[in-house]
Design a protein around this motif. Sequence first.
Motif, PDB file in Angstrom:
ATOM      1  N   ARG A  46       8.543  -9.012  -1.333  1.00  0.00           N
ATOM      2  CA  ARG A  46       7.502  -9.783  -1.999  1.00  0.00           C
ATOM      3  C   ARG A  46       6.163  -9.070  -1.816  1.00  0.00           C
ATOM      4  N   GLU A  48       2.378  -8.603  -0.970  1.00  0.00           N
ATOM      5  CA  GLU A  48       1.283  -9.139  -0.161  1.00  0.00           C
ATOM      6  C   GLU A  48      -0.008  -8.903  -0.930  1.00  0.00           C
ATOM      7  N   THR A  50      -4.045  -9.073  -1.405  1.00  0.00           N
ATOM      8  CA  THR A  50      -5.281  -9.047  -0.627  1.00  0.00           C
ATOM      9  C   THR A  50      -6.466  -8.854  -1.562  1.00  0.00           C
ATOM     10  N   SER A  68      -2.172  -5.621  -4.448  1.00  0.00           N
ATOM     11  CA  SER A  68      -0.861  -6.249  -4.275  1.00  0.00           C
ATOM     12  C   SER A  68       0.120  -5.162  -3.852  1.00  0.00           C
ATOM     13  N   MET A  70       3.911  -4.257  -1.883  1.00  0.00           N
ATOM     14  CA  MET A  70       5.206  -4.635  -1.329  1.00  0.00           C
ATOM     15  C   MET A  70       5.723  -3.468  -0.503  1.00  0.00           C
TER      16      MET A  70
END
Length: 296
Positions: A46, A48, A50, A68, A70
């Motif tokens: 998935r 992450e 930020t 974003s 992964m």
Amino acid sequence: MTDMMDDQKTRASAWFRDLRDQIVAAFEDLEDTQETGPFAQAPAGRFEVTPTTRTSDDGSDAGGGLMSVMRGGRVFEKVGVNVSTVYGTLGEPAQKAMAARGVPGIETDPRFWASGISLVAHMQNPHTPAVHMNTRMFWTPNTWWFGGGADLNPCIEYPEDTAHFHAEMETGCAPHGPDYYARYKAWADEYFYIPHRKRARGVGGIFYDDHNTGDWEADFAFTQDVGRAFLPAFLPITEKRRDTPWDATDKDTQLIHRGLYAEYNLVYDRGTKFGLATGHDANAVLMSLPPLAKWV
């Protein structure tokens, strides 16, 4: 005119965010459907997400975006899909670089606005190629332009995969001019070349910059079609190769090839240089680097 351009900036920024959302969803679906191979029992990867920020020299807000990333998924070893909208005043080195490219008025009025999406994927399976894609809009008080493209970076090349990727890029270019694909393929071959290695970093794709025909709507439509071409170009290759058996020799080949990718991005990539020179979040700018690489 100012109000019109403000509306165009808003539309472009929204499009890059929408494309980001489409790609993130498609990549997470790949993770969910990976049911074989050495990483199949791991949790599906998935992203992450930020927020990123850019601060001007005087400390004022200068935009930002979303990073974003992964890491350690079933299909993707590391993939980043970043969007940003930044603005402010270019520093002297960036002004000189823009002036050298022929950007009118940039030395006397260095204000700028830029928005775009940037994606780089490094895969678990060495038979599944790494890939890069970005599209962007850039504005100064005296002009605007679009840029971007996509290129495929296999460490183990399959000619049919290369042909498929290029065919989809050509499909994206076709409605906009009979010479677009040929011209921007040639530009990619020149741009994604590593002079100190005397070789390309991958099997190419398309690349364009400073794209301004005088018709903003037409140029925005072209950039949208380049973005839309990415998933049809990349997903079928990934779905075909992600279950191919691989061994330690294949992984070693992949890590050495990633070294080429890292060298290119750190030494030659125009976007990396611009992002670091204008004070954008360094982690977001360097998101493109692979998680592991090897040099012989």
